[in-house]
Design an enzyme around this catalytic site. Structure first.
Site, PDB file in Angstrom:
ATOM      1  N   HIS A  52       0.838  -1.211   0.000  1.00  0.00           N
ATOM      2  CA  HIS A  52       0.000   0.000   0.000  1.00  0.00           C
ATOM      3  C   HIS A  52       0.866   1.252   0.000  1.00  0.00           C
ATOM      4  CE1 HIS A  52      -3.232  -2.834   1.349  1.00  0.00           C
ATOM      5  NE2 HIS A  52      -3.886  -2.106   0.466  1.00  0.00           N
TER       6      HIS A  52
ATOM      7  N   ALA B 219       2.676   4.466  -2.895  1.00  0.00           N
ATOM      8  CA  ALA B 219       2.287   5.337  -4.020  1.00  0.00           C
ATOM      9  C   ALA B 219       2.339   4.600  -5.365  1.00  0.00           C
ATOM     10  CB  ALA B 219       3.189   6.566  -4.060  1.00  0.00           C
ATOM     11  N   VAL B 220       3.146   3.538  -5.455  1.00  0.00           N
ATOM     12  CA  VAL B 220       3.209   2.797  -6.721  1.00  0.00           C
ATOM     13  C   VAL B 220       1.897   2.029  -6.928  1.00  0.00           C
ATOM     14  CG1 VAL B 220       4.562   1.202  -8.140  1.00  0.00           C
ATOM     15  CG2 VAL B 220       5.688   2.557  -6.371  1.00  0.00           C
ATOM     16  N   HIS B 221       1.344   1.504  -5.839  1.00  0.00           N
ATOM     17  CA  HIS B 221       0.017   0.850  -5.940  1.00  0.00           C
ATOM     18  C   HIS B 221      -1.016   1.887  -6.409  1.00  0.00           C
ATOM     19  CE1 HIS B 221      -3.712  -1.185  -4.961  1.00  0.00           C
ATOM     20  NE2 HIS B 221      -3.990  -0.302  -4.007  1.00  0.00           N
TER      21      HIS B 221
ATOM     22  N   HIS C  68      -7.049   6.743  -3.229  1.00  0.00           N
ATOM     23  CA  HIS C  68      -7.948   5.818  -2.542  1.00  0.00           C
ATOM     24  C   HIS C  68      -7.323   5.091  -1.350  1.00  0.00           C
ATOM     25  CE1 HIS C  68      -5.767   2.680  -4.647  1.00  0.00           C
ATOM     26  NE2 HIS C  68      -6.366   1.809  -3.870  1.00  0.00           N
ATOM     27  N   ASP C  69      -5.994   5.045  -1.259  1.00  0.00           N
ATOM     28  CA  ASP C  69      -5.338   4.370  -0.129  1.00  0.00           C
ATOM     29  C   ASP C  69      -4.371   5.302   0.599  1.00  0.00           C
ATOM     30  OD1 ASP C  69      -6.352   1.791   0.074  1.00  0.00           O
ATOM     31  OD2 ASP C  69      -5.053   0.998  -1.493  1.00  0.00           O
TER      32      ASP C  69
ATOM     33  N   ASP D 199      -8.706  -1.492  -8.281  1.00  0.00           N
ATOM     34  CA  ASP D 199      -8.016  -1.714  -7.009  1.00  0.00           C
ATOM     35  C   ASP D 199      -7.552  -3.159  -6.838  1.00  0.00           C
ATOM     36  OD1 ASP D 199      -7.016  -0.956  -4.541  1.00  0.00           O
ATOM     37  OD2 ASP D 199      -8.914  -1.288  -3.483  1.00  0.00           O
TER      38      ASP D 199
ATOM     39  N   GLN E  80      -3.150 -16.362  -2.837  1.00  0.00           N
ATOM     40  CA  GLN E  80      -3.505 -15.814  -4.146  1.00  0.00           C
ATOM     41  C   GLN E  80      -4.644 -16.600  -4.812  1.00  0.00           C
ATOM     42  OE1 GLN E  80      -2.564 -12.910  -5.428  1.00  0.00           O
ATOM     43  NE2 GLN E  80      -1.592 -12.679  -3.436  1.00  0.00           N
TER      44      GLN E  80
HETATM   45 ZN   LIG Z   1      -5.869  -0.049  -2.970  1.00  0.00          ZN
END
Ligand SMILES: [Zn+2]
Length: 503
Positions: free
Chosen positions: A228, A230-232, A268-269, A378, A429
């Site tokens: 979580h 800035a790249v996400h 958003h995060d 997301d 996963q």
């Molecule tokens: Zn997110």
């Protein structure tokens, strides 16, 4: 369904409340007239970069003025954040105000010749390792970095520009783009998208304020979070850009819808602490009580975004009713990313598609589909090409495991999916894909009329799931060899996880 609950309960974030309306800390150096929409609208990345350089000068001027008044940036910021509710939780989770990227001086790299082509990953890695050495040596020599804002140099600019010309492609490599922009992928991407969608021109946005807002957002992500960060956010924004271009949706979207979609994706995060909502609740974090244990992280992301919008005064020139509406709609979009509300959104989407009663000319229905698009963006990692998808999987699991380690340290019950010894990456996963991602993307494909992008995403999703099954099979074979016990080798993740966690 216990397995689904496991995933629903294991993916929540958090931020710090900061309502600082009217704060002009970062606006004092701005010269709105210099960077208004008309000048920026026709520009491509070089124009954006030139403007960014001017913004940097303006920001430095603002900092110098603060220093003249005997107020350092940090001191001033701490005053401004006196009412900030972000504090340490009883379990000692640090919540930082700004992420910090290592100082990298690109000037030393100017000697390299620009080839006009994207460099290989190896080359970029080599250059960056040199930069890290250079940075370390400067620190060892006691040289304090002066500039806090890193600009693209010509070499990297060409490569980043080349990538941006393909920003609508699903195989866009956000990790490479982040390296080429020296950790500024979110700011650079958003500047480009705002420009290319004509939003700067349409809303008469001040480029200085836009840049200041984006820097605030980017720096409020925690760079030490494996997932979580800035790249996400940049990855989700790039995916959102792709979804906004889906013909079914694009035909009804207004500039306001596009701006809301991009802003919500980018923020958003923001200020995510790297632990989930159940963790905040059980450690009695103040944000959990502030939001009464409901969408704690998402509420915080939204409120922080509003704080930064007001602080940057990006939309201050718009009528009050418009800005209030923007703030509300951003809230509805960001709150929709709460994974605990997955069933609510999925059921409504299924019902609309089944009844054929989705009318996108109806603003309520259109807004609902923007929420769905953001939700897809997301959690789209499993739909990316394997190399990128795998990286994201490892990152999110690393973040889960860190939370588990923290819980172990503080003798708390270890949350589902957070026990590195029991919860393997393939099993996590496969469960995530089966119970969360597949159901949503199948409906999304239905909505888009099986568009080429939707088909492509579902294809990657199936291939990636097969690869994780293969890896799970290998793990079982290994553990079978070591223990001498019979293990299930059909790739069913339920066999490797705690009872009731993964089906
Ligand atoms: Zn997110």
């Amino acid at each position: 369904m216990p397995a689904q609950d496991t995933f629903l309960n294991s993916a929540a974030p958090f931020k710090g409340w900061k309502a600082r309306e009217g704060d002009q800390l970062f606006s004092s150096g701005g010269q709105p007239g210099d960077f208004t929409a008309g000048r920026a609208a026709a520009g491509d990345l070089p124009d954006v970069a030139r403007m960014v350089k001017r913004v940097c000068k303006a920001s430095n001027g603002a900092q110098a003025r603060l220093k003249q008044r005997g107020i350092s940036e940090n001191e001033d910021a701490s005053e401004n954040f006196a009412g900030d509710a972000r504090l340490r939780s009883p379990a000692g989770v640090l919540s930082e105000r700004r992420g910090s990227y290592p100082f990298i001086d690109f000037r030393l790299l100017n000697n390299t010749t620009y080839s006009g082509e994207i460099g290989t990953k190896k080359k970029v890695k080599r250059l960056l390792s040199f930069q890290r050495y250079f940075h370390a040596s400067r620190l060892l020599r006691g040289i304090v970095p002066q500039a806090s804002l890193h600009l693209l140099d010509e070499d990297y600019l060409g490569q980043a520009r080349h990538m941006l010309s393909k920003v609508g492609m699903w195989n866009f490599d956000i990790f490479l783009f982040d390296r080429l922009t020296n950790g500024n992928s979110l700011v650079t991407l958003l500047c480009h998208l705002f420009n290319s969608h004509g939003l700067i021109h349409h809303f008469h946005l001040d480029m200085v304020k836009l840049h200041q807002f984006l820097v605030l957002v980017q720096e409020d992500y925690h760079s030490q979070n494996p997932y979580h960060n800035a790249v996400h956010a940049a990855d989700v924004t790039q995916a959102m850009h792709c979804y906004l271009k889906e013909p079914k949706l694009a035909s009804v979207l207004t500039p306001m819808d596009i701006m809301l979609g991009l802003l919500a994706a980018a923020a958003h995060d923001v200020d995510h602490p790297g632990v989930n909502q159940p963790f905040l609740i059980k450690t009695k974090h103040h944000l959990a009580s502030l939001y009464q244990n409901v969408s704690v992280l998402e509420n915080h992301h939204w409120r922080s975004t509003i704080g930064m919008l007001r602080e940057s005064r990006l939309l201050a020139h718009l009528p009050k009713e418009v800005t209030q509406d923007i703030e509300q709609q951003l809230g509805a979009l960001i709150l929709a990313t709460d994974i605990n509300r997955q069933n609510e959104f999925l059921s409504r989407l299924k019902a609309h598609l089944h009844n054929h009663d989705l009318r996108l000319e109806d603003s309520e229905h259109k807004h609902f589909m923007l929420q769905i698009a953001l939700k897809c963006a997301d959690i789209c990692n499993p739909c990316r090409i394997w190399d990128m998808s795998k990286q994201w999987s490892e990152r999110v699991c690393e973040e889960f495991y860190r939370q588990g380690d923290l819980e172990r340290t503080f003798e708390l019950e270890i949350s589902p999916l957070c026990n590195q010894q029991k919860d393997t990456i393939p099993s996590i996963q496969i469960g995530f894909m089966t119970y969360i991602v597949e159901p949503l993307f199948e409906e999304w494909a239905h909505f888009t009329g099986d568009s080429p992008l939707s088909e492509n995403m579902l294809c990657h999703l199936r291939k990636n799931k097969a690869k994780w099954r293969g890896l799970l099979h290998k793990q079982h074979s290994k553990s079978s060899d070591h223990s001498g016990q019979m293990t299930d080798t059909d790739g069913n993740p339920s066999q490797t996880s705690k009872e009731g966690e993964v089906p």
